[in-house]
Design an enzyme around this catalytic site. Structure first.
Site, PDB file in Angstrom:
ATOM      1  CE  LYS A  80      -4.626   0.949   0.350  1.00 35.86           C
ATOM      2  NZ  LYS A  80      -5.824  -0.013   0.065  1.00 35.86           N
ATOM      3  N   GLY A 180     -26.831   0.689   3.028  1.00 34.79           N
ATOM      4  CA  GLY A 180     -25.917   1.359   2.251  1.00 34.79           C
ATOM      5  C   GLY A 180     -26.411   1.001   0.776  1.00 34.79           C
ATOM      6  N   GLY A 182     -25.082   2.526  -2.036  1.00 39.08           N
ATOM      7  CA  GLY A 182     -24.267   3.173  -2.833  1.00 39.08           C
ATOM      8  C   GLY A 182     -23.714   2.332  -4.100  1.00 39.08           C
ATOM      9  CB  VAL A 184     -20.794  -2.169  -3.414  1.00 42.95           C
ATOM     10  CG1 VAL A 184     -20.786  -3.830  -3.155  1.00 42.95           C
ATOM     11  CG2 VAL A 184     -19.306  -1.938  -3.754  1.00 42.95           C
TER      12      VAL A 184
HETATM   13  P1  NAD Z   1     -20.281   4.333  -1.917  1.00 45.26           P
HETATM   14  O1  NAD Z   1     -19.805   5.675  -1.121  1.00 45.26           O
HETATM   15  O2  NAD Z   1     -20.740   4.317  -3.225  1.00 45.26           O
HETATM   16  O3  NAD Z   1     -21.418   3.774  -1.103  1.00 45.26           O
HETATM   17  C1  NAD Z   1     -21.763   3.841   0.318  1.00 45.26           C
HETATM   18  C2  NAD Z   1     -23.231   4.338   0.506  1.00 45.26           C
HETATM   19  O4  NAD Z   1     -23.349   4.277   1.819  1.00 45.26           O
HETATM   20  C3  NAD Z   1     -23.555   5.965   0.277  1.00 45.26           C
HETATM   21  O5  NAD Z   1     -24.529   5.816  -0.421  1.00 45.26           O
HETATM   22  C4  NAD Z   1     -23.648   6.408   1.441  1.00 45.26           C
HETATM   23  O6  NAD Z   1     -24.624   7.539   1.561  1.00 45.26           O
HETATM   24  C5  NAD Z   1     -24.312   5.336   2.582  1.00 45.26           C
HETATM   25  N1  NAD Z   1     -23.994   5.465   3.951  1.00 45.26           N
HETATM   26  C6  NAD Z   1     -22.930   6.050   4.707  1.00 45.26           C
HETATM   27  N2  NAD Z   1     -23.552   5.927   5.907  1.00 45.26           N
HETATM   28  C7  NAD Z   1     -24.698   5.176   6.118  1.00 45.26           C
HETATM   29  C8  NAD Z   1     -25.541   4.777   7.190  1.00 45.26           C
HETATM   30  N3  NAD Z   1     -24.955   5.001   8.366  1.00 45.26           N
HETATM   31  N4  NAD Z   1     -26.539   4.306   6.767  1.00 45.26           N
HETATM   32  C9  NAD Z   1     -27.008   3.752   5.608  1.00 45.26           C
HETATM   33  N5  NAD Z   1     -26.099   4.218   4.510  1.00 45.26           N
HETATM   34  C10 NAD Z   1     -24.962   5.048   4.625  1.00 45.26           C
HETATM   35  O7  NAD Z   1     -19.234   3.255  -1.658  1.00 45.26           O
HETATM   36  P2  NAD Z   1     -19.180   1.737  -2.304  1.00 45.26           P
HETATM   37  O8  NAD Z   1     -18.009   1.698  -3.351  1.00 45.26           O
HETATM   38  O9  NAD Z   1     -20.544   1.221  -2.681  1.00 45.26           O
HETATM   39  O10 NAD Z   1     -18.337   0.921  -0.999  1.00 45.26           O
HETATM   40  C11 NAD Z   1     -19.502   0.538  -0.043  1.00 45.26           C
HETATM   41  C12 NAD Z   1     -18.395  -0.304   1.242  1.00 45.26           C
HETATM   42  O11 NAD Z   1     -17.798  -1.271   0.395  1.00 45.26           O
HETATM   43  C13 NAD Z   1     -17.345   0.602   1.604  1.00 45.26           C
HETATM   44  O12 NAD Z   1     -16.865   0.253   2.859  1.00 45.26           O
HETATM   45  C14 NAD Z   1     -16.092   0.121   0.707  1.00 45.26           C
HETATM   46  O13 NAD Z   1     -14.891   0.278   1.313  1.00 45.26           O
HETATM   47  C15 NAD Z   1     -16.429  -1.125   0.359  1.00 45.26           C
HETATM   48  N6  NAD Z   1     -15.772  -1.940  -0.691  1.00 45.26           N
HETATM   49  C16 NAD Z   1     -16.076  -1.355  -2.035  1.00 45.26           C
HETATM   50  C17 NAD Z   1     -15.788  -1.995  -3.037  1.00 45.26           C
HETATM   51  C18 NAD Z   1     -16.241  -1.423  -4.523  1.00 45.26           C
HETATM   52  O14 NAD Z   1     -15.606  -2.164  -5.448  1.00 45.26           O
HETATM   53  N7  NAD Z   1     -16.711  -0.237  -4.667  1.00 45.26           N
HETATM   54  C19 NAD Z   1     -14.652  -3.234  -2.999  1.00 45.26           C
HETATM   55  C20 NAD Z   1     -14.522  -3.694  -1.715  1.00 45.26           C
HETATM   56  C21 NAD Z   1     -14.895  -3.097  -0.796  1.00 45.26           C
END
Ligand code: NAD
Length: 369
Positions: A80, A180, A182, A184
């Site tokens: 990292k 969430g 978002g 994923v």
């Molecule tokens: P993102 O920011 O697109 O989505 C996160 C969502 O969670 C947002 O819409 C946000 O408004 C919502 N949120 C925040 N706090 C909240 C709460 N208290 N209650 C309900 N909703 C809430 O992020 P993402 O890319 O979808 O990633 C989500 C998680 O998965 C993160 O922890 C990320 O590290 C992990 N992750 C993502 C990927 C990827 O490919 N994007 C890969 C591995 C791990």
């Protein structure tokens, strides 16, 4: 801080301090373990309060990547990088190109991409100076947004959990609650709904909820605070870390926790608590490896079908974790670490005698760096 002492305890291979006085670059590349292949891990940009804080973060994250890549069955190690600076104020083309040159100087021992504070445009600047970056846009030959692949992997993980808990991996009619919606969470909700699950979702951002509702007609929605109280077969955290803690675990009304969020356990002891309560926890770094697999495939030349095929393996990786957990009666988060450590140790032993391998040049995906 006793740096070598820490490197010895945690078995770190290399730490590189990168400095460009004219550009103001201060970065640290931590390479934890390259037994399985090149150290793969993103580059984070953050206004760290001190150099020690930056170093500690780089080391912690690099070690985590070793476990993640090993558990995913990839021929990659863990690393990292962190750039000390404020992503809102201190970014420039020169900064990322200078950093890219340091990455290039490691000749493939470290391959990097986006992380917190670093986006695809910054990675493209790095790519002007080094071959050793992944996570580029589809237009630039990369895999693009990994979240659909991550969501697909989480669904495979949920299947493994259902099989473990109920003896049947069918998603049809299962009740799954997603925290969430978002990148994923949305893809996961849509996939599960297509497979006939009864999906409940929540998000603190009303726009995300509205977007999800438009695309997933049968989606049920609850308030963010109510998500822990929903009676379901699976609770899928897809928002933030630390959501499995003293306050939330007693409220959970699902026998399975399986979601994409990183660092779901507030502390390790919460993994023990879940185990004691008989809640099956899919260790976060095993189930959310689809994103890492997606960038790994980019090293070989991106191919979405291959990314999906490798991501399907998350089902079997979790089966193995559960088997170790059952056999040794240990929490799944410990079983996952054990699985990763055993694989690294086994492959280290495999390579203790010499073989001429000229044919590997024709199959770069299997070649060691
Ligand atoms: P993102 O920011 O697109 O989505 C996160 C969502 O969670 C947002 O819409 C946000 O408004 C919502 N949120 C925040 N706090 C909240 C709460 N208290 N209650 C309900 N909703 C809430 O992020 P993402 O890319 O979808 O990633 C989500 C998680 O998965 C993160 O922890 C990320 O590290 C992990 N992750 C993502 C990927 C990827 O490919 N994007 C890969 C591995 C791990």
């Amino acid at each position: 801080m006793e740096v070598f002492q820490m490197m010895r305890t945690e078995r770190f291979e290399q730490i590189v301090f990168c400095h460009h006085p004219d550009i103001g670059l201060r970065a640290i590349i931590a390479i934890h373990d390259t037994t399985l292949g090149p150290a793969l891990g993103g580059t984070r940009m953050w206004p760290y309060a001190s150099e020690e804080e930056a170093l500690t973060d780089a080391l912690r994250l690099a070690r985590g990547m070793t476990y993640k890549a090993a558990a995913a069955g990839l021929n990659a190690g863990g690393g990292k990088a962190v750039i000390i600076g404020d992503p809102k104020k201190d970014k420039s083309e020169a900064l990322f190109r200078a950093f890219g040159r340091f990455v290039e100087s490691l000749k493939g021992r470290f391959i990097t991409g986006e992380d917190v504070g670093v986006d695809v445009n910054d990675v493209e600047y790095m790519a002007m100076e080094t071959r050793y970056v992944v996570g580029l846009s589809r237009e630039h030959g990369g895999g693009g947004d990994p979240s659909p692949v991550t969501a697909y992997g989480v669904m495979q993980g949920i299947r493994a959990c259902l099989l473990e808990r109920f003896g049947n991996q069918d998603i049809q009619s299962r009740r799954i609650v997603i925290q969430g919606l978002g990148k994923v969470g949305f893809h996961l909700a849509r996939l599960l709904s297509r497979y006939g699950a009864v999906v409940t979702g929540t998000d603190i951002d009303p726009d995300r909820v509205a977007f999800a509702r438009r695309h997933i007609p049968k989606l049920q929605v609850v308030e963010p605070e109510a998500v822990y109280d929903v009676e379901a077969d699976v609770f899928a955290p897809c928002a933030l870390g630390g959501v499995l803690n003293d306050a939330t675990i007693p409220r959970l009304r699902a026998p399975i926790v399986a979601g994409a969020a990183n660092n779901q356990l507030a502390e390790d002891r919460h993994g023990d608590l879940l185990h004691r309560r008989g809640i099956l926890y899919a260790p976060d770094y095993v189930i959310n490896a689809g994103g890492l697999i997606n960038v790994y495939v980019e090293i070989e030349g991106y191919d979405r079908r291959r990314a999906i095929t490798l991501t399907r393996g998350i089902f079997y990786n979790l089966r193995r974790v559960f088997e170790i957990s059952r056999r040794e009666d240990i929490p799944t988060y410990i079983a996952a670490d054990r699985m990763a450590e055993e694989r690294i140790a086994a492959i280290r032993r495999v390579r203790n005698f010499h073989v001429e391998q000229p044919y590997l040049a024709r199959y770069p995906r299997y070649a060691r760096q």
